[in-house]
Design a protein around this motif. Structure first.
Motif, PDB file in Angstrom:
ATOM      1  N   SER A  25       0.832  -1.205   0.000  1.00 12.02           N
ATOM      2  CA  SER A  25       0.000   0.000   0.000  1.00 12.02           C
ATOM      3  C   SER A  25       0.866   1.254   0.000  1.00 12.02           C
ATOM      4  O   SER A  25       0.576   2.223  -0.708  1.00 12.02           O
ATOM      5  CB  SER A  25      -0.913  -0.007   1.240  1.00 12.02           C
ATOM      6  OG  SER A  25      -1.699   1.163   1.304  1.00 12.02           O
ATOM      7  N   PHE A  29       1.215   4.389  -2.651  1.00 11.64           N
ATOM      8  CA  PHE A  29       1.072   5.767  -2.162  1.00 11.64           C
ATOM      9  C   PHE A  29       2.268   6.626  -2.583  1.00 11.64           C
ATOM     10  O   PHE A  29       2.116   7.775  -2.991  1.00 11.64           O
ATOM     11  CB  PHE A  29       0.952   5.733  -0.636  1.00 11.64           C
ATOM     12  CG  PHE A  29       0.769   7.080   0.017  1.00 11.64           C
ATOM     13  CD1 PHE A  29      -0.440   7.758  -0.095  1.00 11.64           C
ATOM     14  CD2 PHE A  29       1.780   7.652   0.768  1.00 11.64           C
ATOM     15  CE1 PHE A  29      -0.629   8.991   0.523  1.00 11.64           C
ATOM     16  CE2 PHE A  29       1.601   8.879   1.387  1.00 11.64           C
ATOM     17  CZ  PHE A  29       0.389   9.553   1.267  1.00 11.64           C
ATOM     18  N   THR A 114      -2.489   5.099   5.223  1.00 12.62           N
ATOM     19  CA  THR A 114      -2.064   4.230   4.122  1.00 12.62           C
ATOM     20  C   THR A 114      -1.482   2.922   4.658  1.00 12.62           C
ATOM     21  O   THR A 114      -1.718   1.846   4.096  1.00 12.62           O
ATOM     22  CB  THR A 114      -1.016   4.947   3.250  1.00 12.62           C
ATOM     23  OG1 THR A 114      -1.612   6.093   2.649  1.00 12.62           O
ATOM     24  CG2 THR A 114      -0.469   4.031   2.165  1.00 12.62           C
TER      25      THR A 114
END
Length: 199
Positions: A25, A29, A114
């Motif tokens: 993730s 990001f 995130t």
């Protein structure tokens, strides 16, 4: 350590899976490949928290975000800590301005979300628990020397079990630590869950 060697290995294994998913993730990001360390498990006092952030040691100031979480009967705090150099590198990767404290807090909260919103549900899945709560991120420290880094929510805790992983962006100075912390009063439910997995 409040754990047997088998319990510690089990916690390290399930944390590795969850934190690895969070790394993917973070890569999306930041738009950069993320290198992960192996989770490190410690039993410390809240006052020893700065020393636990081994990968952030140095002369750089540090910022941090804390998010309370509950997985079944286990309550803890997820702490995301980042150096100022890493902070500016992330802002550059994201193409955002961090001219004010408000800008900084916004980016820090997005970084924390995130990571934790992937990591914690994945950890719950490893524990075979569907009951998960994650609180909104709160900035705990902003641009302070590491030795002054404090988490007020831990002030009343005697001992803390920490699971630490370092995230590094390949080819970048970005260096970020995720600490999953559980107060010693919640070690019982954590140990019980580890024993279930080991059975």
């Amino acid at each position: 350590m409040p754990f047997t060697e088998d319990q510690r290995d089990c916690l390290q294994e399930v944390s590795n899976v969850a934190m690895g998913a969070a790394g993917e993730s973070l890569a999306a990001f930041s738009k950069v490949f993320v290198e992960l360390s192996i989770p490190v498990i410690r039993s410390i006092t809240p006052q020893e928290l700065p020393q636990a952030l081994v990968s952030l040691q140095g002369n750089d100031n540090v910022s941090g975000v804390v998010q309370g979480f509950r997985i079944g009967q286990i309550y803890g705090l997820a702490v995301v800590a980042i150096t100022d150099t890493s902070f500016l590198d992330l802002a550059n990767q994201r193409g955002v301005e961090v001219a004010t404290d408000e800008d900084s807090e916004q980016l820090l909260s997005e970084l924390s979300d995130t990571i934790t919103k992937i990591c914690l549900p994945m950890l719950a899945e490893q524990f075979e628990v569907t009951d998960v709560e994650i609180e909104s991120p709160m900035v705990a420290s902003l641009h302070v020397p590491l030795e002054e880094f404090r988490i007020e929510q831990m002030a009343s805790w005697n001992k803390v079990t920490t699971v630490e992983i370092n995230y590094h962006l390949e080819g970048h100075p970005f260096n970020c630590d995720l600490l999953l912390t559980v107060a010693d009063s919640f070690n019982g439910p954590l140990i019980a869950k580890l024993d279930e997995l080991l059975a």
